[in-house]
Design a protein around this motif. Structure first.
Motif, PDB file in Angstrom:
ATOM      1  N   ILE A  78     -63.475  -6.362 -20.338  1.00 57.09           N
ATOM      2  CA  ILE A  78     -63.735  -6.900 -18.641  1.00 57.09           C
ATOM      3  C   ILE A  78     -64.474  -5.897 -17.890  1.00 57.09           C
ATOM      4  O   ILE A  78     -63.268  -4.903 -18.147  1.00 57.09           O
ATOM      5  CB  ILE A  78     -63.274  -8.047 -18.828  1.00 57.09           C
ATOM      6  CG1 ILE A  78     -62.506  -8.841 -19.270  1.00 57.09           C
ATOM      7  CG2 ILE A  78     -63.888  -8.496 -16.773  1.00 57.09           C
ATOM      8  CD1 ILE A  78     -64.317 -10.118 -19.775  1.00 57.09           C
ATOM      9  N   PHE A 100     -67.928  -5.940 -22.590  1.00 53.89           N
ATOM     10  CA  PHE A 100     -67.667  -5.167 -24.056  1.00 53.89           C
ATOM     11  C   PHE A 100     -66.833  -5.257 -24.879  1.00 53.89           C
ATOM     12  O   PHE A 100     -65.866  -5.682 -24.577  1.00 53.89           O
ATOM     13  CB  PHE A 100     -67.867  -3.494 -23.345  1.00 53.89           C
ATOM     14  CG  PHE A 100     -67.404  -2.796 -22.768  1.00 53.89           C
ATOM     15  CD1 PHE A 100     -66.106  -2.086 -22.980  1.00 53.89           C
ATOM     16  CD2 PHE A 100     -67.154  -2.902 -21.272  1.00 53.89           C
ATOM     17  CE1 PHE A 100     -64.922  -1.396 -22.487  1.00 53.89           C
ATOM     18  CE2 PHE A 100     -65.726  -2.652 -20.934  1.00 53.89           C
ATOM     19  CZ  PHE A 100     -65.152  -1.544 -20.779  1.00 53.89           C
ATOM     20  N   GLU A 126     -57.679   4.202 -17.556  1.00 53.34           N
ATOM     21  CA  GLU A 126     -57.863   3.197 -17.629  1.00 53.34           C
ATOM     22  C   GLU A 126     -57.266   2.049 -17.308  1.00 53.34           C
ATOM     23  O   GLU A 126     -56.693   1.913 -18.464  1.00 53.34           O
ATOM     24  CB  GLU A 126     -59.654   2.461 -17.205  1.00 53.34           C
ATOM     25  CG  GLU A 126     -60.836   2.904 -16.574  1.00 53.34           C
ATOM     26  CD  GLU A 126     -62.217   2.157 -17.031  1.00 53.34           C
ATOM     27  OE1 GLU A 126     -61.820   1.633 -17.421  1.00 53.34           O
ATOM     28  OE2 GLU A 126     -63.109   2.079 -16.432  1.00 53.34           O
ATOM     29  N   GLU A 128     -55.271  -1.337 -18.170  1.00 50.33           N
ATOM     30  CA  GLU A 128     -55.467  -2.268 -18.035  1.00 50.33           C
ATOM     31  C   GLU A 128     -54.336  -3.539 -17.856  1.00 50.33           C
ATOM     32  O   GLU A 128     -53.271  -2.839 -19.005  1.00 50.33           O
ATOM     33  CB  GLU A 128     -56.472  -2.129 -18.630  1.00 50.33           C
ATOM     34  CG  GLU A 128     -57.843  -1.830 -18.376  1.00 50.33           C
ATOM     35  CD  GLU A 128     -58.858  -1.608 -18.748  1.00 50.33           C
ATOM     36  OE1 GLU A 128     -59.600  -2.944 -19.747  1.00 50.33           O
ATOM     37  OE2 GLU A 128     -60.388  -1.311 -18.583  1.00 50.33           O
ATOM     38  N   ASP A 157     -57.567   1.588 -21.595  1.00 45.38           N
ATOM     39  CA  ASP A 157     -59.143   2.003 -21.930  1.00 45.38           C
ATOM     40  C   ASP A 157     -59.756   2.916 -21.453  1.00 45.38           C
ATOM     41  O   ASP A 157     -60.375   3.623 -20.376  1.00 45.38           O
ATOM     42  CB  ASP A 157     -60.021   0.643 -21.155  1.00 45.38           C
ATOM     43  CG  ASP A 157     -61.139   0.774 -21.040  1.00 45.38           C
ATOM     44  OD1 ASP A 157     -62.062   1.249 -22.583  1.00 45.38           O
ATOM     45  OD2 ASP A 157     -62.022  -0.001 -20.096  1.00 45.38           O
ATOM     46  N   LYS A 174     -66.713   3.552 -25.042  1.00 46.23           N
ATOM     47  CA  LYS A 174     -65.225   3.038 -24.949  1.00 46.23           C
ATOM     48  C   LYS A 174     -64.575   3.386 -26.653  1.00 46.23           C
ATOM     49  O   LYS A 174     -63.195   2.988 -26.063  1.00 46.23           O
ATOM     50  CB  LYS A 174     -65.242   1.437 -24.313  1.00 46.23           C
ATOM     51  CG  LYS A 174     -66.124   2.234 -22.900  1.00 46.23           C
ATOM     52  CD  LYS A 174     -65.345   1.856 -21.971  1.00 46.23           C
ATOM     53  CE  LYS A 174     -65.592   1.456 -20.884  1.00 46.23           C
ATOM     54  NZ  LYS A 174     -64.147   1.306 -19.605  1.00 46.23           N
ATOM     55  N   GLY A 243     -59.571  -5.406 -17.341  1.00 48.24           N
ATOM     56  CA  GLY A 243     -60.537  -4.181 -16.487  1.00 48.24           C
ATOM     57  C   GLY A 243     -59.128  -3.494 -15.591  1.00 48.24           C
ATOM     58  O   GLY A 243     -57.777  -4.038 -15.716  1.00 48.24           O
ATOM     59  N   THR A 244     -59.943  -2.036 -15.088  1.00 49.68           N
ATOM     60  CA  THR A 244     -59.097  -1.752 -14.131  1.00 49.68           C
ATOM     61  C   THR A 244     -59.476  -1.647 -12.967  1.00 49.68           C
ATOM     62  O   THR A 244     -60.040  -1.745 -12.680  1.00 49.68           O
ATOM     63  CB  THR A 244     -59.484  -0.328 -14.790  1.00 49.68           C
ATOM     64  OG1 THR A 244     -58.003   0.744 -14.396  1.00 49.68           O
ATOM     65  CG2 THR A 244     -60.747   0.540 -14.121  1.00 49.68           C
TER      66      THR A 244
HETATM   67 ZN    ZN Z   1     -61.427  -0.858 -18.159  1.00 49.74          ZN
END
Ligand code: ZN
Length: 282
Positions: A78, A100, A126, A128, A157, A174, A243-244
């Motif tokens: 995310i 993604f 990142e 997470e 990430d 990524k 997410g980060t």
């Molecule tokens: Zn991320």
């Protein structure tokens, strides 16, 4: 209950981190973490028996801890899911989750090297917090999320910004080989009080560059489970990295990117610590 994948004596298997060492889950009929997760409650009952009397666990010094799920059925990420991170990235605060993927070629375990590819000059970090699906489901209502989530792990990430942002689709930046460090274990959800109140931080070469809380998540686990399962059947072993937080390298002035010789440590409260060195990639 901390579920791990470990290598010992040339074979890679599922185990429980029992504190003093690793207890092999093979004798219970679970050769790997995916087979354990697919077995659902029966496997959890067996694991509780092992925790109650672990016998002779293998000492940590004799095992190599791998990524808990080296080949996840899905590795979903995310984007822009911390309010402050969305702002520092100069992007609109989303009203729909940005989704993604990474592929399994990206997955590495604790201590494994992140390879900095020579084609990118902007490899960023990142930290997470990720959740791991424990039960197959489709169209899962938000209020039933706990039934479908086995537990939590840490994901790094790693992101080549020049590749990520070359088009509107992020995946290519990524999912370079080694861009998905994961682990060290999957902590069962019963051991984490509130997953939306955990400190999350990242140190690069001993300097803290991210330090936030999962309180800041825009889309939380129940919403993500509902949203994703509206589209796709979620399977045991699917990983969703949420997410980060703020503090990523490309948003800094001057920017900070990772280079060979660096060491990155991510910590999530109650979930553990994920440490990886960086080396020059081919
Ligand atoms: Zn991320």
């Amino acid at each position: 209950m901390k579920l791990v994948t470990f290598t010992h004596g040339g074979s890679t298997r599922a185990g429980l981190d029992v504190g003093g060492g690793v207890a092999d889950l093979g004798p219970g009929g679970y050769p790997d973490v995916l087979s354990f997760l697919r077995a659902g409650d029966a496997a959890i009952r067996y694991a509780r028996e092992v925790l109650a009397s672990p016998g002779d666990p293998l000492p940590h010094s004799e095992v190599k801890i791998e990524a808990p799920i080296p080949n996840p059925p899905k590795f979903i990420c995310i984007g822009l899911n911390y309010l402050d991170h969305a702002k520092e990235s100069g992007m609109e605060v989303p009203t729909t989750p940005t989704v993604f993927t990474k592929y399994s070629n990206a997955v590495i375990g604790p201590g494994d090297a992140i390879e900095i590819p020579p084609v990118s000059n902007e490899v960023d970090y990142e930290a997470e917090f990720a959740f791991v699906i424990g039960k197959k489901g489709r169209n899962i209502p938000q209020d039933q999320w706990e039934e479908y989530v086995f537990g939590y792990t840490i994901v790094h990430d790693v992101s080549a910004r020049d590749y990520q942002l070359a088009t509107s689709q992020w995946t290519i930046g990524k999912t370079f080989d080694t861009f998905g460090p994961m682990g060290p274990s999957i902590v069962n959800k019963d051991e984490i009080g509130d997953p939306h109140d955990l400190r999350i931080s990242l140190d690069l070469n001993g300097r803290t560059l991210q330090d936030s809380s999962t309180k800041q998540l825009i889309f939380r686990i129940p919403e993500l489970v509902e949203y994703l399962s509206t589209v796709m059947t979620l399977l045991p072993g699917d990983i969703v990295s949420t997410g980060t937080p703020p503090g990523v390298g490309f948003a800094r002035k001057p920017p900070i990117f990772m280079k060979p010789g660096d060491e990155v440590v991510i910590r999530v409260e109650g979930v553990g610590e994920l440490r990886n060195p960086c080396v020059a990639g081919a």
